[in-house]
Write a protein that holds these residues in place. Structure first.
Motif, mmCIF file in Angstrom:
data_model
loop_
_atom_site.group_PDB
_atom_site.id
_atom_site.type_symbol
_atom_site.label_atom_id
_atom_site.label_comp_id
_atom_site.label_asym_id
_atom_site.label_seq_id
_atom_site.Cartn_x
_atom_site.Cartn_y
_atom_site.Cartn_z
ATOM 1 N N PHE A 74 0.828 -1.207 0.000
ATOM 2 C CA PHE A 74 0.000 0.000 0.000
ATOM 3 C C PHE A 74 0.866 1.262 0.000
ATOM 4 C CE2 PHE A 74 -4.618 -0.598 0.426
ATOM 5 C CZ PHE A 74 -4.658 -1.967 0.301
ATOM 6 N N CYS A 75 2.010 1.185 0.707
ATOM 7 C CA CYS A 75 2.924 2.332 0.705
ATOM 8 C C CYS A 75 3.427 2.596 -0.710
ATOM 9 C CB CYS A 75 4.131 2.046 1.595
ATOM 10 S SG CYS A 75 3.837 2.399 3.306
ATOM 11 N N HIS A 76 3.835 1.528 -1.374
ATOM 12 C CA HIS A 76 4.360 1.655 -2.732
ATOM 13 C C HIS A 76 3.277 2.104 -3.711
ATOM 14 C CE1 HIS A 76 8.507 0.552 -2.594
ATOM 15 N NE2 HIS A 76 8.313 -0.653 -2.093
ATOM 16 N N ALA A 77 2.028 1.841 -3.382
ATOM 17 C CA ALA A 77 0.942 2.149 -4.319
ATOM 18 C C ALA A 77 0.414 3.565 -4.137
ATOM 19 C CB ALA A 77 -0.195 1.144 -4.134
ATOM 20 N N THR A 78 0.992 4.324 -3.200
ATOM 21 C CA THR A 78 0.478 5.663 -2.932
ATOM 22 C C THR A 78 1.286 6.709 -3.704
ATOM 23 O OG1 THR A 78 0.031 4.839 -0.712
ATOM 24 C CG2 THR A 78 -0.222 7.209 -1.075
ATOM 25 N N ASP A 79 0.645 7.360 -4.637
ATOM 26 C CA ASP A 79 1.311 8.366 -5.455
ATOM 27 C C ASP A 79 1.158 9.723 -4.768
ATOM 28 O OD1 ASP A 79 2.383 9.986 -7.341
ATOM 29 O OD2 ASP A 79 1.151 9.261 -9.008
ATOM 30 N N ARG A 80 2.087 10.032 -3.857
ATOM 31 C CA ARG A 80 1.976 11.262 -3.058
ATOM 32 C C ARG A 80 2.071 12.501 -3.935
ATOM 33 N NH1 ARG A 80 4.728 6.578 -1.062
ATOM 34 N NH2 ARG A 80 4.671 6.513 1.195
ATOM 35 N N ALA A 81 2.948 12.423 -4.950
ATOM 36 C CA ALA A 81 3.130 13.610 -5.793
ATOM 37 C C ALA A 81 1.806 13.997 -6.449
ATOM 38 C CB ALA A 81 4.200 13.341 -6.832
ATOM 39 N N ALA A 82 1.038 12.982 -6.894
ATOM 40 C CA ALA A 82 -0.246 13.271 -7.542
ATOM 41 C C ALA A 82 -1.219 13.886 -6.541
ATOM 42 C CB ALA A 82 -0.830 11.993 -8.140
ATOM 43 N N ILE A 83 -1.221 13.360 -5.315
ATOM 44 C CA ILE A 83 -2.145 13.889 -4.300
ATOM 45 C C ILE A 83 -1.814 15.352 -4.011
ATOM 46 C CG2 ILE A 83 -2.752 13.758 -1.849
ATOM 47 C CD1 ILE A 83 -2.600 10.736 -2.089
ATOM 48 N N VAL A 84 -0.532 15.627 -3.865
ATOM 49 C CA VAL A 84 -0.119 16.982 -3.522
ATOM 50 C C VAL A 84 -0.390 17.945 -4.677
ATOM 51 C CG1 VAL A 84 1.916 18.364 -3.096
ATOM 52 C CG2 VAL A 84 1.570 16.282 -1.815
ATOM 53 N N ARG A 85 -0.132 17.473 -5.895
ATOM 54 C CA ARG A 85 -0.294 18.369 -7.037
ATOM 55 C C ARG A 85 -1.761 18.568 -7.412
ATOM 56 N NH1 ARG A 85 3.463 18.265 -12.266
ATOM 57 N NH2 ARG A 85 4.463 19.934 -11.161
ATOM 58 N N HIS A 86 -2.562 17.503 -7.371
ATOM 59 C CA HIS A 86 -3.928 17.624 -7.889
ATOM 60 C C HIS A 86 -4.978 17.801 -6.813
ATOM 61 C CE1 HIS A 86 -2.227 16.601 -11.670
ATOM 62 N NE2 HIS A 86 -1.922 15.370 -11.323
ATOM 63 N N VAL A 87 -4.720 17.355 -5.587
ATOM 64 C CA VAL A 87 -5.786 17.379 -4.577
ATOM 65 C C VAL A 87 -5.549 18.469 -3.527
ATOM 66 C CG1 VAL A 87 -7.134 16.034 -2.960
ATOM 67 C CG2 VAL A 87 -6.140 14.918 -4.951
ATOM 68 N N THR A 88 -4.442 18.416 -2.809
ATOM 69 C CA THR A 88 -4.264 19.416 -1.744
ATOM 70 C C THR A 88 -3.841 20.759 -2.336
ATOM 71 O OG1 THR A 88 -1.959 18.830 -1.359
ATOM 72 C CG2 THR A 88 -3.600 17.631 -0.115
ATOM 73 N N ARG A 89 -2.957 20.745 -3.321
ATOM 74 C CA ARG A 89 -2.631 21.886 -4.165
ATOM 75 C C ARG A 89 -2.198 23.158 -3.426
ATOM 76 N NH1 ARG A 89 -6.153 23.467 -8.345
ATOM 77 N NH2 ARG A 89 -7.582 23.990 -6.685
ATOM 78 N N ALA A 90 -1.630 23.026 -2.231
ATOM 79 C CA ALA A 90 -1.198 24.240 -1.546
ATOM 80 C C ALA A 90 0.308 24.248 -1.367
ATOM 81 C CB ALA A 90 -1.902 24.355 -0.198
ATOM 82 N N GLY A 91 1.024 23.427 -2.116
ATOM 83 C CA GLY A 91 2.469 23.435 -2.011
ATOM 84 C C GLY A 91 3.006 22.477 -0.958
ATOM 85 N N GLU A 92 2.173 21.553 -0.474
ATOM 86 C CA GLU A 92 2.659 20.574 0.489
ATOM 87 C C GLU A 92 3.771 19.746 -0.147
ATOM 88 O OE1 GLU A 92 -0.489 21.050 -0.274
ATOM 89 O OE2 GLU A 92 -1.601 21.453 1.574
ATOM 90 N N LEU A 93 4.643 19.175 0.724
ATOM 91 C CA LEU A 93 5.747 18.376 0.209
ATOM 92 C C LEU A 93 5.388 16.900 0.292
ATOM 93 C CD1 LEU A 93 8.672 20.214 1.984
ATOM 94 C CD2 LEU A 93 8.267 20.127 -0.471
ATOM 95 N N PRO A 94 5.444 16.174 -0.844
ATOM 96 C CA PRO A 94 5.173 14.742 -0.762
ATOM 97 C C PRO A 94 6.175 14.086 0.191
ATOM 98 C CG PRO A 94 5.817 15.400 -2.996
ATOM 99 C CD PRO A 94 5.779 16.629 -2.172
ATOM 100 N N ALA A 95 5.702 13.153 1.027
ATOM 101 C CA ALA A 95 6.584 12.571 2.034
ATOM 102 C C ALA A 95 6.592 11.057 1.936
ATOM 103 C CB ALA A 95 6.129 12.993 3.430
ATOM 104 N N THR A 96 7.774 10.474 1.975
ATOM 105 C CA THR A 96 7.860 9.018 2.113
ATOM 106 C C THR A 96 8.428 8.670 3.481
ATOM 107 O OG1 THR A 96 9.987 9.101 1.009
ATOM 108 C CG2 THR A 96 8.096 8.527 -0.339
ATOM 109 N N GLY A 97 9.130 9.620 4.103
ATOM 110 C CA GLY A 97 9.612 9.409 5.460
ATOM 111 C C GLY A 97 8.612 9.998 6.442
ATOM 112 N N PHE A 98 8.758 9.648 7.735
ATOM 113 C CA PHE A 98 7.776 10.125 8.696
ATOM 114 C C PHE A 98 8.211 11.435 9.353
ATOM 115 C CE2 PHE A 98 5.345 10.030 12.696
ATOM 116 C CZ PHE A 98 4.090 9.912 12.141
ATOM 117 N N VAL A 99 9.527 11.639 9.469
ATOM 118 C CA VAL A 99 10.041 12.872 10.075
ATOM 119 C C VAL A 99 10.140 13.926 8.984
ATOM 120 C CG1 VAL A 99 11.935 13.903 11.355
ATOM 121 C CG2 VAL A 99 11.360 11.500 11.720
#
Lengths: 311, 554, 454
Positions: free
Chosen positions: B337-362
């Motif tokens: 599920f981690c590998h299947a999550t496209d964070r860049a797409a979520i940040v660019r198309h959904v939240t769209r406020a300049g959030e940074l895609p994260a794969t680490g927790f810190v």
């Protein structure tokens, strides 16, 4: 009928008590804790807070204490806003909601009565049919569609009026959209009731007599037919007070008005028990009072009721 | 957002005494700082001063959006970031955060020393400290205030912040008397604090509202009402001039504050706007100089506004698995599920406020080497799922993705669910719950997958890693790894910064690669609008902006 | 003439009511037939954002995979074809975020993804061209190939006069390739990539939806382009608004019908018992109704839903419970008047039990007014459910929400003037409510024999 009204007045505190009891049971049966946030709080501190606000006491005792305080006019402290009393919060927010509701009511009565009279006088003609169509559309559109639609049209598209701001009680341009939104469904209902009521009374004997005697048509309507014809409208004002309050929940949300409605929903979400109870009590009292006043007004206006006959 | 209860590690009690590593570097650094501070504790602040005297021509009055009616202004009781801003202006702790770097700067204390085992702190208070009403403020006031926080009857939700102090937790539980707790004031200007174990961020913690002094006599006299204007006295750079509920909170310069000569701002008005849209309009009208919130629907518009600011924050938005439930009891499914999550797409198309895609927790943090985590890789995701034994013959069970009701969470959940459906063929249903019920479901582990977020309390990866200790109140995943717990203890006892740094990276790697009880999605950003004329406001990761540095340029 | 027939005759003479009924029937049918009339309401295309009504785009998935010997993973419409041709924009992976150039007091500052300050920005990287991003997210004019540094002076030729903010994206240079896949029964048998005159055979490839600019199916020369049309626009995740409105209508209608049924059942039971038994019990029961009338029920419903979380069962019970009071009064009045009639007396003398009399004789005879009131209750319940959904207390079915939830979504995203998100579900709901109200009014008048006079 007057007896009935007096009886209702006597049972009003009972109704309020039932309401408080039901709400009390509901909020305490609901899952969730007023003192738990997204992060796990220290259990000792939460226990201490519960103790401080007497939430650790048996529920019947809490209920008795609450009702006792309520009778003395004390709504208790808010759990969310530490150090603020619920009474203070309500006193701060209620006037805004009432003011908005009052303006909406005046608008609704003004528009509704005139359109209703117009329809009745021109009964069966094109104008009447047109008004009927407008009224039924007004009845069918929910407040939460009118609100955003007006906000979009006049606020965003035409840019004539501000949306989503509260400029105090006399910020007229800021009041236009919310008050209109709240008024439209009621104006439509008042118009329909007025037309129907007036048509009924125009057939009554004393009105026909007045017409036969040669009284001017306008005078007939205003002096003879209208008082009786208004009875259903006045009776409707009771339930309308409840409708205005529920409607205000939506209007306050759409137009960002700091009224009691927002506080009510928010308090339920945050489990601020005294604030939930306090708002329910206030809403309940307003609605009961609204119904009673409407009934009393009916008694005073309608001789048939006044003389003890049933409606 | 809230400042948080300290994720405290109670099992550590007493271990520090057995510690062998002296942690010389920290001590040396602290001593150096102490010496520098003793010369002129506020010398560092000189570089924050305006370049010329032009500011004197302007009325130094600033208004800002204080994001809703403050719940209280009692430093011991507040839980929100918005209240924390006001309280930090009205009160001052032993230290105060540097507005740019967040490092601990002298506050009430002009200097301090740290013992060789890094467990004993001796603070030397500035001479002549007074409350805003002119009465003397001594080290005893601080002792009494900390005691008040620890007393259960006070109901301070963040009392566990003080559990780091030797005996603090036992005092709260009623097992120790107050004189056995490791806080003493040998004289009016000295405070000695003994900790259980070395704690690299303790100095930073002393600027936290919960540890600020309160006038305990006044609190005893007025009860909860002591925070009202006219009653409240503080020791901060500002004093409370007016507090009209739901209308405004007015602060004015406290001439009795030790640094009053450096404060240029005369008056500061907080306008409580719950709704970012209202704040947006007030800003456009010029009624406020700063709003730390932007309506979601106006992101596009805001980005093109010259006054818009954006910066990464110490906060992570993530999804958590219930590892006690099928199918997430299998680590391979979680990794898939981690590998299947496209964070860049979520940040660019959904939240769209300049959030940074994260794969680490810190979140990105100076001094922390991030573990890479599991990036978007559909092929790897499908392979892991097949290895776990799921496929056309044995499809995944239906998965409920729980979120608390909010338009933003809803949109993200729907987009993420669609990604998992697409990449893994998983039947993921989004389900919303009202906030308090959602919290209940998380605590009871009555969910399969849920959205979450964590905002860090201090500039150290520990604030993010400590919450996944076995049975931590904030773990709420059922995940438990003895190796992780052991490493966590080791990192918390380690006084050598470099060795500790390696340990923290190893911890994060276990969390986001090997154990995977969470899917990090993005790093939060702080955003808002700030007037070009408002100076002395600096971006930083904790979104802390001490008002005493603010001034209005002509 | 039977009462039912008389009613129908009177109803027939009311064109408004008939039109209302027709409108209701049409909308209800459309909602029922939603799976055939509209596409998948949950299918997303997040890269497209909200498209206005009538817009269309290539009918592709988020991710499209073609592998020789494997089933093709394409939009359903393409799977039946023997040959699929994709036009694909191929490029290096794009940078994760945009840059924001800000001009303040003649000083240039550069902010990277996440708002981080950047000192130098290389806009002359080979393989990339910097473009301005226009409001709405589209790619605008190309910017000079040049390296920017933060600080004074501002770069010449970048900012338009008066412009102080510029959003910039490093857009990778693009090769447009044509991919042709031969399919048999949905399985790929051959895959060829063509750029200009060069042709390569490839075993496997995957394309994001964003990269595909056209998809065509059919034999060479008879190619047909596959496009997905959004008749009434799409929402911010690229979901079809028409489909979502129809599916949302199913939820609203279902809630309306079930909750009305609940209120009818409670109302009939309560009213019939009170009316038939009479005496003290009647007084107590109707007294209770009078007391309950004064209770602000909607507030209790809000409390229920916000305290216990929204669930279907709770919703039906709560909304049904609001509406049964009037129903109970109506039924009681009918039962009281019927109970004195000969056929009830006859039944009683025949030795029938009270339960039988009530169920067999009384209830069926008061169905007329019950049906009318129920017809008027349905729109009220729909409105109440939507009201709850609007203030955030609705029940969702996966990612599908009722009309109220859709209106709320439209309202929440209104500030950026995407009117169709509000107008489409709002319009559908208003049409339905209008139809139901007009029809219910007509039915009530038609049931009233006195209404013949005018």
């Amino acid at each position: 009928m007057l007896n009935a009204v007096l009886r209702r007045l006597a049972t009003a505190p009972l109704v309020l008590l039932v309401l408080v009891a039901v709400t009390f049971v509901l909020i305490h049966a609901a899952p969730g804790d007023p003192f738990v946030g997204e992060r796990a709080a220290d259990p000792q501190a939460v226990a201490a807070l519960r103790k401080q606000y007497r939430l650790d006491r048996p529920l019947p005792e809490q209920f008795a204490v609450y009702v006792g305080n309520l009778v003395c006019g004390d709504f208790g402290p808010s759990l969310r806003n530490r150090g603020q009393s619920v009474g203070l919060i309500i006193a701060d927010r209620l006037p805004t909601s009432l003011w908005l509701g009052a303006i909406a009511l005046v608008l609704a009565l003004g528009a509704g009565l005139s359109l209703g009279i117009l329809g009745a006088v021109r009964a069966g003609r094109a104008l009447d049919h047109g008004l009927a169509v407008v009224a039924i559309i007004g009845v069918s559109i929910p407040v939460f569609v009118i609100g955003p639609a007006l906000a979009w049209t006049f606020g965003l598209w035409l840019g004539w009026l501000p949306v989503g701001q509260w400029a105090g009680f006399f910020g007229v341009s800021h009041l236009v959209l919310p008050a209109t939104t709240l008024a439209i469904p009621f104006a439509a209902r008042v118009a329909r009731l007025t037309r129907a009521g007036l048509l009924d009374t125009l057939h009554l004997d004393h009105v026909r007599t007045a017409t036969a005697k040669g009284v001017a048509p306008a005078a007939v309507v205003v002096r003879h037919a209208l008082p009786l014809g208004l009875v259903p409208v006045i009776a409707f004002l009771g339930p309308a007070s409840a409708g205005l309050l529920t409607g205000s929940l939506v209007v306050e949300k759409v137009f960002q008005i700091p009224g009691l409605g927002q506080e009510f929903v928010e308090s339920a979400f945050t489990r601020d028990y005294p604030l939930v109870l306090g708002t329910v009590v206030v809403y309940g009292a307003i609605i009961i009072l609204g119904n009673l006043l409407a009934d009393l007004a009916v008694v005073m206006v309608d001789p048939r009721v006044r003389d003890g006959k049933s409606l | 957002m809230s400042i948080s209860p300290w994720p405290c590690a109670s099992p550590l009690a007493g271990r520090a005494s057995g510690l062998r590593s002296p942690g010389m570097r920290i001590v040396a650094l602290s001593l150096l700082l102490a010496c520098l501070a003793a010369a002129d504790p506020d010398a560092w602040a000189a570089k924050l001063a305006p370049p010329d005297a032009g500011w004197k021509r302007v009325t130094q009055e600033i208004s800002y959006n204080c994001e809703g009616e403050p719940q209280t202004l009692d430093p011991g009781l507040i839980t929100g970031a918005a209240e924390s801003r006001l309280v930090s202006a009205l009160f001052e702790g032993l230290t105060t955060p540097d507005p740019q770097t967040l490092a601990a700067r002298p506050g009430m204390a002009a200097a301090w020393e740290v013992s060789a085992d890094a467990c004993t702190y001796t603070f030397h208070l500035r001479p002549g400290l007074v409350w805003s009403d002119g009465t003397a403020l001594t080290a005893d006031d601080l002792v009494r205030s900390w005691r008040r926080v620890l007393e259960p009857a006070t109901g301070s939700e963040y009392a566990n912040l003080l559990f780091l102090i030797r005996g603090g937790e036992d005092f709260q539980r009623g097992k120790l008397s107050w004189d056995q707790v490791g806080v003493v004031a040998p004289d009016a200007t000295t405070l000695v604090v003994r900790l259980h174990r070395p704690c690299p961020w303790f100095l930073e913690l002393t600027s936290f509202p919960t540890l600020m002094p309160v006038p305990t006599a006044l609190v005893a006299k007025h009860g909860p009402d002591w925070v009202r204007a006219g009653k409240l006295i503080g020791n901060g750079p500002f004093r409370l001039a007016a507090w009209e509920p739901r209308s405004r909170v007015v602060l004015e310069r406290n001439p009795r504050w030790h640094g009053a000569a450096r404060v240029r701002l005369e008056r500061l008005t907080g306008v409580p706007c719950d709704d970012p849209e209202t704040a947006w309009r007030l800003y456009q009208q010029g009624a406020i100089h700063w709003t730390p919130a932007v309506p979601v629907g106006r992101t596009d518009e805001a980005q093109r506004h010259p006054d818009y600011y954006l910066g990464p924050m110490l906060g992570t938005y993530y999804y958590r698995f219930n590892v006690t439930r099928q199918p997430f009891d299998d680590v391979r499914v979680r990794q898939a599920f981690c590998h299947a999550t496209d964070r860049a797409a979520i940040v660019r198309h959904v939240t769209r406020a300049g959030e940074l895609p994260a794969t680490g927790f810190v979140p990105p943090m100076p001094g922390h080497d991030a573990a890479p985590g599991l990036a978007y890789d559909p092929a790897a995701a499908r392979r892991l799922l097949t290895e776990a034994g799921y496929g056309p013959q044995r499809p995944l069970p239906r998965i409920d993705l729980l979120y608390n009701t909010s338009a933003n969470h809803k949109a993200i959940a729907e987009a993420a669910a669609a990604q998992w459906r697409r990449v893994l063929g998983a039947d993921v249903r989004t389900r919303n719950m009202e906030f308090k019920s959602y919290l209940g479901a998380l605590s009871r582990l009555d969910y399969t997958m849920a959205r979450s977020s964590w905002i860090g309390d201090y500039n150290d990866p520990n604030t993010f890693l400590d919450i996944f200790r076995t049975d931590d109140g904030n773990n709420r995943t059922g995940w438990s790894d003895p190796a992780y717990d052991q490493l966590l203890d080791q990192s918390q006892a380690e006084t050598d910064p470099l060795r500790r740094r390696t340990l923290l990276t190893r911890l994060e790697r276990i969390l986001v690669q090997d154990g995977c009880p969470v899917i990090p999605v993005y790093t939060y950003v702080s955003k808002g609008l700030i007037s070009e004329r408002l100076r002395g406001w600096y971006p930083n990761a904790r979104d802390l902006h001490p008002f005493q540095y603010f001034w209005l340029a002509p | 003439m039977s009462p039912a027939r008389a009613t129908w005759n009177r109803l027939r003479r009311r064109p408004f009511a008939l039109a209302g009924g027709l409108l209701v029937a049409l909308i209800a049918l459309a909602c029922l037939a939603a799976p055939w009339l509209a596409g998948d309401p949950s299918r997303q295309a997040p890269w497209l954002g909200a498209l206005p009504p009538g817009a269309s785009h290539p009918d592709v998935l988020d991710e499209n995979r073609l592998g020789v010997g494997k089933p093709a993973e394409l939009a359903p419409a393409a799977l039946g074809a023997n040959r699929v041709v994709l036009t694909v924009r191929e490029s290096a992976p794009a940078d994760p975020g945009d840059y924001r150039l800000l001009l303040r007091g003649g000083v240039l500052s550069i902010r990277g993804p996440g708002g981080m300050a950047v000192d130098r920005l290389d806009c002359a990287r080979p393989g990339f061209t910097a473009h301005e991003i226009v409001p709405g997210g589209g790619v605008g004019r190309a910017l000079p190939r040049q390296t920017l540094s933060a600080g004074p002076p501002p770069p010449a030729g970048w900012f338009a006069p008066g412009e102080r903010v510029l959003i910039l994206r490093q857009v990778p240079d693009v090769t447009v390739a044509t991919w042709t896949a031969e399919l048999r029964n949905g399985v790929v048998t051959a895959l060829v990539r063509r750029v200009g005159a060069s042709e390569t055979t490839v075993a496997e490839a995957a394309f994001t939806g964003e990269a595909i600019t056209a998809i065509r199916v059919g034999a060479p020369g008879q190619e047909r382009e596959l496009r997905r049309q959004h008749l009434l626009g799409s929402d911010l995740l690229g979901r079809d608004v028409w489909a979502r409105t129809l599916f949302g209508g199913r939820i609203s209608l279902a809630v309306g019908l079930v909750a009305t049924l609940v209120s009818v059942l409670i109302g009939i039971a309560f009213g019939a018992i009170a009316g038939y038994v009479g005496g003290a019990l009647d007084r107590v029961m109707m007294g209770a109704v009078d007391v309950l009338y004064a209770v602000p029920f909607m507030f209790l419903v809000i409390l229920l839903m916000s305290l216990f979380g929204a669930s279907w069962l709770l919703l039906f019970v709560a909304l049904g419970a609001v509406q049964w009071l009037t129903m109970a009064r109506i039924v009681r009045a009918q039962v009281v008047s019927l109970a004195a009639r000969e056929f009830v007396l006859a039944a009683r003398t025949a030795g029938l039990g009270p339960a039988r009399i009530v169920l067999r004789h009384l209830v069926p005879n008061c169905l007329g007014p019950v049906v009318v009131f129920a017809a008027l209750t349905v729109p009220m319940v729909i409105m109440e459910e939507s009201f709850l959904a609007f203030i955030g207390l609705g029940v969702a079915d996966g990612d599908l929400g009722s009309w109220g939830a859709l209106v709320e979504y439209g309202q929440a995203n209104l500030s950026t003037a995407r009117w169709w998100l509000l107008a489409v579900p709002g319009g559908a709901m208003v049409a339905m409510l209008l139809g139901l109200t007009v029809f219910g009014d007509g039915l009530r008048d038609a049931l009233d024999p006195r209404s013949d006079r005018g």
